[in-house]
Motif scaffolding. Structure first.
Motif: not given
Length: 407
Positions: A321-322, A344-348, A354-362
């Motif tokens: 979820t996020g 791309s910006q991904q926010n859980v 505890a299962y997945a990180p937030d991620t920024n990708q370029y």
């Protein structure tokens, strides 16, 4: 071996002569809205002389070489046939009754062999009834009407892979009833309505469960305020046809997956218990004189997304979820070289930190189109930051070269 090849050749010739089938020079593009393929090449087609049967075959292949450097892991080279697809389509008895079959053989398509699970070779297997140019009704396995990047063929995207948000939040393929009402015009306001009632289990699922009585419901609206794109240009990324007038599409999707088994609805890990999920997908694509801009917002929610193994309370799995946002800008030069940038910006959600990180990708890419998307060379550099809840930030990157070819 020569005898076998000769015998097969004679059999093929005999079958073709018996059915009086001939090569056709007509455009075999079926123009079905949920078909996941890019189509400037028309493949190789056969049509019966009485026009009661048409068979068209296409293929496409992606060969890639990557150098990957993920923090905490030794850098490595990766070389693979990322995608290898065979696709067959046509009609039987009446041009309004259409069929589509797509098979996949690449390692990235089939995935690892898992105990008690199918080898996922079948990507699409669907029968369509097209009573008019405005209506399409399909029954079988195909893509759900998701975001623009998800619906577009992986052979028609500008970078070597779709975004990290598409990977996590995409509603993907599913089996069931697929509907579309198409109202597209050259230079005036156009609109499309699409929907699907499907099983919610993803592609090629065969296992049964007494608790599996939920369905997935999907609805989508597409608006084209300035009319349709050249040659269905909203089905491929980049303004390779250099639109003379601005062309825009905005769309919104809602999906509710009742009693889903997988962590991402139609994809992901098998959960320890079924969960209801809802997804909201919004996107826009704009093209004008070689420039192209795409943006997407994707979000999935589920009440109490953590599931627990009833036989071992220490084992848990979570619904992913996020939310996430993508922004992609590109320009195609008249020489058919192209520059692309994507953020791309991904926010859980906090429940699954505890299962997945937030991620920024370029990502930054350079393409050379030889025959539009059907034959192209792609280079890409991608860098990402992963923000873990209880661990240091990780920085990963890769550089990649890929060749795409298809008919």
């Amino acid at each position: 071996m020569k005898k076998i090849i000769t015998l097969l050749s004679l059999c093929i010739v005999a079958v073709l002569q018996a059915q009086d089938i001939k090569l056709t020079t007509k455009d075999n593009d079926l123009k079905l809205t949920s078909l996941p393929y890019y189509n400037f090449g028309k493949g190789v087609g056969l049509t019966s002389s009485d026009s009661l049967f048409q068979f068209n075959v296409r293929f496409r292949m992606q060969n890639r070489l990557s150098y990957v450097d993920n923090e905490g892991v030794d850098p490595f080279y990766e070389a693979q046939v990322r995608r290898l697809r065979l696709r067959f389509d046509g009609y039987v008895g009446n041009p309004k009754i259409l069929y589509v079959l797509q098979l996949s053989f690449g390692v990235g398509d089939v995935g690892a062999v898992k105990p008690n699970e199918n080898l996922n070779v079948v990507r699409d297997a669907i029968l369509y009834y097209k009573p008019s140019q405005h209506w399409q009704i399909g029954f079988g396995l195909s893509k759900l009407p998701g975001t623009r990047q998800a619906v577009n063929s992986s052979g028609a995207i500008q970078l070597t892979d779709r975004s990290i948000n598409n990977t996590r939040f995409n509603i993907d393929r599913d089996f069931g009833l697929h509907l579309a009402n198409i109202n597209e015009f050259a230079d005036k306001f156009s609109y499309n309505f699409k929907g699907a009632v499907t099983l919610g289990e993803g592609r090629n699922w065969t296992s049964t469960n007494k608790d599996n009585n939920g369905l997935s419901l999907t609805g989508k609206v597409e608006l084209l305020p300035f009319g349709k794109f050249k040659k269905d240009g909203h089905y491929f990324e980049g303004d390779i046809l250099r639109e003379e007038k601005p062309k825009l599409m905005v769309s919104g999707v809602y999906n509710f997956n009742n009693k889903a088994r997988k962590s991402q609805g139609q994809t992901g890990d098998i959960l320890f218990e079924n969960k209801d999920m809802s997804s909201v997908l919004l996107d826009a694509i704009l093209k004008y004189r070689g420039w192209a801009f795409m943006t997407t917002y994707m979000q999935r929610s589920s009440h109490n997304p953590i599931t627990v193994n009833p036989l071992d309370a220490t084992q848990t799995k979570a619904v992913f979820t996020g939310n996430g946002q993508d922004f992609q800008l590109s320009y195609v030069f008249k020489s058919k070289y192209e520059l692309i940038g994507r953020f791309s910006q991904q926010n859980v959600n906090k429940d699954i930190k505890a299962y997945a990180p937030d991620t920024n990708q370029y990502s930054f890419g350079v393409n050379k189109y030889i025959w539009e998307h059907a034959l192209k060379l792609q280079g890409e550099f991608t860098y990402e930051n992963q923000f873990y809840d209880a661990a240091p930030t990780k920085n990963n990157w890769y550089v990649r070269f890929q060749i795409e070819i298809g008919i």
